[in-house]
Design a protein around this motif. Structure first.
Motif, mmCIF file in Angstrom:
data_model
loop_
_atom_site.group_PDB
_atom_site.id
_atom_site.type_symbol
_atom_site.label_atom_id
_atom_site.label_comp_id
_atom_site.label_asym_id
_atom_site.label_seq_id
_atom_site.Cartn_x
_atom_site.Cartn_y
_atom_site.Cartn_z
ATOM 1 N N GLU A 75 0.824 -1.213 0.000
ATOM 2 C CA GLU A 75 0.000 0.000 0.000
ATOM 3 C C GLU A 75 0.859 1.265 0.000
ATOM 4 N N SER A 76 1.981 1.238 0.700
ATOM 5 C CA SER A 76 2.876 2.403 0.686
ATOM 6 C C SER A 76 3.370 2.680 -0.728
ATOM 7 N N ALA A 77 3.766 1.617 -1.416
ATOM 8 C CA ALA A 77 4.248 1.782 -2.789
ATOM 9 C C ALA A 77 3.137 2.312 -3.692
ATOM 10 N N GLU A 78 1.944 1.757 -3.565
ATOM 11 C CA GLU A 78 0.816 2.201 -4.393
ATOM 12 C C GLU A 78 0.450 3.655 -4.107
ATOM 13 N N ARG A 79 0.453 4.033 -2.841
ATOM 14 C CA ARG A 79 0.085 5.419 -2.470
ATOM 15 C C ARG A 79 1.152 6.412 -2.926
ATOM 16 N N ARG A 80 2.428 6.032 -2.830
ATOM 17 C CA ARG A 80 3.498 6.914 -3.333
ATOM 18 C C ARG A 80 3.353 7.111 -4.839
ATOM 19 N N LYS A 81 3.048 6.037 -5.537
ATOM 20 C CA LYS A 81 2.858 6.104 -6.991
ATOM 21 C C LYS A 81 1.677 7.019 -7.337
ATOM 22 N N ALA A 82 0.560 6.837 -6.635
ATOM 23 C CA ALA A 82 -0.626 7.663 -6.900
ATOM 24 C C ALA A 82 -0.348 9.133 -6.606
ATOM 25 N N LEU A 83 0.390 9.412 -5.521
ATOM 26 C CA LEU A 83 0.725 10.798 -5.188
ATOM 27 C C LEU A 83 1.636 11.402 -6.251
ATOM 28 N N ALA A 84 2.618 10.632 -6.708
ATOM 29 C CA ALA A 84 3.533 11.127 -7.753
ATOM 30 C C ALA A 84 2.757 11.430 -9.039
ATOM 31 N N GLU A 85 1.795 10.583 -9.373
ATOM 32 C CA GLU A 85 0.980 10.820 -10.573
ATOM 33 C C GLU A 85 0.120 12.073 -10.412
ATOM 34 N N LEU A 86 -0.422 12.279 -9.211
ATOM 35 C CA LEU A 86 -1.226 13.471 -8.945
ATOM 36 C C LEU A 86 -0.356 14.725 -9.021
ATOM 37 N N GLU A 87 0.845 14.661 -8.434
ATOM 38 C CA GLU A 87 1.778 15.799 -8.499
ATOM 39 C C GLU A 87 2.148 16.108 -9.945
ATOM 40 N N SER A 88 2.361 15.075 -10.727
ATOM 41 C CA SER A 88 2.711 15.266 -12.133
ATOM 42 C C SER A 88 1.557 15.904 -12.906
ATOM 43 N N ALA A 100 -0.774 14.102 0.581
ATOM 44 C CA ALA A 100 0.499 13.499 0.977
ATOM 45 C C ALA A 100 0.382 12.832 2.346
ATOM 46 N N TYR A 101 -0.309 13.494 3.287
ATOM 47 C CA TYR A 101 -0.503 12.890 4.607
ATOM 48 C C TYR A 101 -1.330 11.613 4.492
ATOM 49 N N ALA A 102 -2.335 11.645 3.618
ATOM 50 C CA ALA A 102 -3.149 10.448 3.394
ATOM 51 C C ALA A 102 -2.316 9.336 2.774
ATOM 52 N N ALA A 103 -1.439 9.705 1.841
ATOM 53 C CA ALA A 103 -0.584 8.707 1.190
ATOM 54 C C ALA A 103 0.358 8.034 2.183
ATOM 55 N N ARG A 104 0.687 8.730 3.263
ATOM 56 C CA ARG A 104 1.553 8.145 4.294
ATOM 57 C C ARG A 104 0.743 7.451 5.390
ATOM 58 N N GLY A 105 -0.433 7.978 5.709
ATOM 59 C CA GLY A 105 -1.209 7.442 6.828
ATOM 60 C C GLY A 105 -2.091 6.259 6.485
ATOM 61 N N ILE A 106 -2.699 6.287 5.315
ATOM 62 C CA ILE A 106 -3.620 5.215 4.937
ATOM 63 C C ILE A 106 -2.928 3.852 4.848
ATOM 64 N N PRO A 107 -1.697 3.765 4.323
ATOM 65 C CA PRO A 107 -1.047 2.444 4.328
ATOM 66 C C PRO A 107 -0.897 1.849 5.731
#
Length: 192
Positions: A75-88, A100-107
């Motif tokens: 989940e950490s990997a998936e959330r980091r990927k989703a955040l990077a795509e959103l930032e892009s 970003a906090y959700a991407a770190r907390g939800i996993p």
């Protein structure tokens, strides 16, 4: 405050369904694993209650740690990927945003659910064994009581799924119980 943050994170990541699925899938794994172990011990008729409890606790802890760590890593990997795509897509740095906090907390939340589901199911199922070991007189053999608890838990998970899916909870519970019966039948077949 924490509950509000969690609710926001769940909303941003749309993780409610994932958490339910992880709970059911790993709860089912824990219940079926305990059912298999306890059935095997019951059929062998050789192991002392303390040995059965130790083996079941060892399996429950391993399932819990496996569930926590595998969910957290994936989940950490998936959330980091989703955040990077959103930032892009936004052409912006979101490292201090709620996303970003959700991407770190939800996993972590998903990992806690994923790890605790099999552990809690397992502990619930082996409760009769612990009671018997501590001197409580049970109406039936402690192993049979634990097997009964496993079937009740498995039926309950199926009923929960039926309720979520908008189908008949009873039929859904019977489906999961049938899987448990098939598991016991396979164990009996192998033991012959």
């Amino acid at each position: 405050m924490l509950l509000q943050k969690l609710e926001l994170w769940l909303h941003l990541t749309k993780s409610h369904g994932i958490i339910r699925r992880y709970f059911v899938v790993n709860g089912f794994d824990g219940a079926l694993t305990m059912l298999g172990l306890i059935t095997g011990f019951y059929l062998s008729d050789q192991a002392a209650l303390g040995v059965v409890i130790s083996a079941c606790l060892g399996a429950a802890i391993a399932l819990g740690i496996s569930g926590f760590s595998s969910a957290y890593l994936s989940e950490s990997a998936e959330r980091r990927k989703a955040l990077a795509e959103l930032e892009s897509a936004m052409v912006d740095d979101l490292s201090s945003s709620a996303h970003a906090y959700a991407a770190r907390g939800i996993p972590l939340l998903i990992a806690l659910v994923n790890g605790s589901a099999p552990l809690l199911m397992s502990l619930l199922i082996i409760t009769p064994l612990g009671l018997a070991k501590n001197g409580f007189d049970l109406v039936i053999n402690p192993l049979l009581a634990a097997i009964t608890c496993a079937f009740i838990c498995i039926f309950g998970l199926g009923a929960f799924l039926g309720n979520i899916g908008g189908t008949n909870w009873l039929i859904s519970g019977i489906k999961t119980t049938t899987i448990a019966l098939g598991t016991v039948a396979l164990i009996l077949l192998i033991e012959q």
